[in-house]
Scaffold this motif. Structure first.
Motif, PDB file in Angstrom:
ATOM      1  N   ALA A 119      84.162 -26.746 -48.623  1.00 14.75           N
ATOM      2  CA  ALA A 119      84.725 -25.472 -48.465  1.00 14.75           C
ATOM      3  C   ALA A 119      83.814 -24.964 -48.776  1.00 14.75           C
ATOM      4  CB  ALA A 119      86.091 -25.292 -49.254  1.00 14.75           C
ATOM      5  N   ASP A 120      83.233 -24.549 -49.746  1.00 15.93           N
ATOM      6  CA  ASP A 120      81.871 -24.077 -49.840  1.00 15.93           C
ATOM      7  C   ASP A 120      80.967 -23.341 -48.590  1.00 15.93           C
ATOM      8  OD1 ASP A 120      80.878 -26.032 -50.745  1.00 15.93           O
ATOM      9  OD2 ASP A 120      79.814 -25.365 -53.158  1.00 15.93           O
ATOM     10  N   PHE A 121      80.771 -23.642 -47.624  1.00 12.78           N
ATOM     11  CA  PHE A 121      79.059 -23.934 -47.088  1.00 12.78           C
ATOM     12  C   PHE A 121      79.285 -23.063 -46.396  1.00 12.78           C
ATOM     13  CE2 PHE A 121      76.325 -25.646 -43.607  1.00 12.78           C
ATOM     14  CZ  PHE A 121      75.862 -26.207 -44.733  1.00 12.78           C
ATOM     15  N   PRO A 122      78.443 -22.530 -45.710  1.00 11.67           N
ATOM     16  CA  PRO A 122      78.490 -21.000 -45.244  1.00 11.67           C
ATOM     17  C   PRO A 122      78.789 -21.484 -43.395  1.00 11.67           C
ATOM     18  CG  PRO A 122      76.559 -21.103 -46.118  1.00 11.67           C
ATOM     19  CD  PRO A 122      77.084 -22.644 -46.744  1.00 11.67           C
ATOM     20  N   ASN A 123      77.965 -22.258 -43.173  1.00  5.19           N
ATOM     21  CA  ASN A 123      78.068 -22.351 -41.550  1.00  5.19           C
ATOM     22  C   ASN A 123      79.604 -23.381 -41.302  1.00  5.19           C
ATOM     23  OD1 ASN A 123      76.067 -20.176 -41.253  1.00  5.19           O
ATOM     24  ND2 ASN A 123      74.416 -22.375 -41.948  1.00  5.19           N
ATOM     25  N   LEU A 124      79.835 -23.699 -42.267  1.00  2.84           N
ATOM     26  CA  LEU A 124      81.087 -24.265 -41.356  1.00  2.84           C
ATOM     27  C   LEU A 124      82.306 -23.952 -40.584  1.00  2.84           C
ATOM     28  CD1 LEU A 124      82.976 -27.134 -42.591  1.00  2.84           C
ATOM     29  CD2 LEU A 124      84.239 -26.433 -43.666  1.00  2.84           C
ATOM     30  N   VAL A 125      82.298 -24.788 -39.843  1.00  2.00           N
ATOM     31  CA  VAL A 125      83.803 -25.062 -39.007  1.00  2.00           C
ATOM     32  C   VAL A 125      84.905 -26.409 -38.623  1.00  2.00           C
ATOM     33  CG1 VAL A 125      84.374 -24.682 -36.137  1.00  2.00           C
ATOM     34  CG2 VAL A 125      83.265 -23.155 -37.150  1.00  2.00           C
ATOM     35  N   SER A 126      85.835 -25.172 -39.770  1.00  2.00           N
ATOM     36  CA  SER A 126      86.629 -27.252 -39.691  1.00  2.00           C
ATOM     37  C   SER A 126      88.298 -26.770 -38.592  1.00  2.00           C
ATOM     38  CB  SER A 126      87.687 -26.647 -40.971  1.00  2.00           C
ATOM     39  OG  SER A 126      87.998 -24.989 -41.084  1.00  2.00           O
ATOM     40  N   VAL A 127      87.846 -27.936 -37.946  1.00  2.00           N
ATOM     41  CA  VAL A 127      89.513 -28.048 -37.005  1.00  2.00           C
ATOM     42  C   VAL A 127      89.910 -29.167 -37.222  1.00  2.00           C
ATOM     43  CG1 VAL A 127      88.900 -28.834 -34.311  1.00  2.00           C
ATOM     44  CG2 VAL A 127      87.257 -27.392 -35.597  1.00  2.00           C
TER      45      VAL A 127
END
Length: 209
Positions: A119-127
Motif C-alpha cells: 500500500a505504501d509502495f510508490p510505483n503500485l498499480v492495484s487491479v
C-alpha cells in the motif's frame, strides 16, 4: 522503455485473473508471481511449501496486523515469529516475500493481499478483475470439466474464501472498487482485451509520472 510498475491483481474466481496477470507480465517483459510466490516465501522463511499450499488465501480465526508489523521488523529469527501460530507465520512469510519482490523491480503479483502489503509502495498499480457470472461459470466448467451448477458452486465458495481472507488481513474490502487503482470486468473485453487495457493503463500512468 522498461516497465517500472508493480502490478497487483485481485480476482474473482473464473474471471481469468491469473491468465491475465501472466499475459500482462509477458507483454511488459516482467515476472509474474502467483504460486511462485509460495515457493519464494517458503524458501526465505524456511517453512515447508506444503504449509503454504494448505493455507493459501484461506482465512484464519485470530490475527493482529500490529503483530505482523512488529515481527516483520524482527525477521524470522525473532522470538515473536518462533512463538507465532503456523497460520500467522504463513501470512507473515508471504507478506515479507511480496515486499522483497516489489523492491527488486517491476512485476505482476496475483492475489494474496499483495495490494495491501504494498500500500505504501510508490510505483503500485492495484487491479481487481471481475466478471459476469455466466462467463465465469462457462470458463470454470470448461477448464475443470464440471457441470454449470458445480462450476457456480466452486466460484461462490472460492470467492467467499478469498474475500474472508482479504477482509480479515487488510483494512479494505475485497472487490470494493474504491480500494483499487482500476477495476475491470474481463467479460466485456475478454482476456486479451483486458491485458491490452491494463498494458495501456500502465503505460499512460508511467508517462504521466
Amino acid at each position: 522503455m522498461a516497465c517500472k510498475t508493480v502490478i497487483t491483481i485481485g480476482r474473482q474466481y473464473g474471471s481469468g485473473g491469473r491468465e491475465i496477470g501472466e499475459k500482462l507480465a509477458a507483454e511488459l517483459g516482467v515476472k509474474c508471481y502467483d504460486k511462485e510466490l509460495l515457493e519464494r516465501a517458503a524458501k526465505e522463511s524456511g517453512l515447508c511449501r506444503e504449509l503454504f499450499e494448505n493455507h493459501d488465501e484461506k482465512p484464519t480465526n485470530s490475527f493482529l496486523y500490529s503483530l505482523v508489523m512488529d515481527t516483520y521488523s524482527g525477521g524470522y529469527t525473532s522470538s515473536a515469529f518462533t512463538d507465532m501460530p503456523i497460520n500467522h507465520k504463513i501470512f507473515l512469510a508471504q507478506f515479507n516475500a511480496i515486499r522483497k519482490i516489489a523492491e527488486e523491480g517491476a512485476c505482476v503479483i496475483v492475489g494474496r493481499c499483495a495490494d495491501y502489503a504494498l500500500a505504501d509502495f510508490p510505483n503500485l498499480v492495484s487491479v481487481f478483475i471481475h466478471g459476469d457470472m455466466e462467463c465465469k461459470v462457462a470458463r470454470i466448467a470448461s477448464e475443470y470439466q464440471v457441470s454449470s451448477a458445480k462450476a457456480k458452486e466452486m466460484i461462490i465458495k472460492t470467492d467467499k474464501r478469498r474475500a474472508s481472507y482479504y477482509n480479515y488481513y487488510s483494512d479494505k474490502r475485497w472487490g470494493d472498487v474504491s480500494g483499487y487503482s482500476l477495476s475491470v470486468n474481463s467479460s466485456v473485453l475478454g482476456i486479451d482485451g483486458t491485458v491490452r487495457l491494463l498494458k495501456d493503463y500502465v503505460a499512460l500512468r508511467e508517462e504521466k509520472k
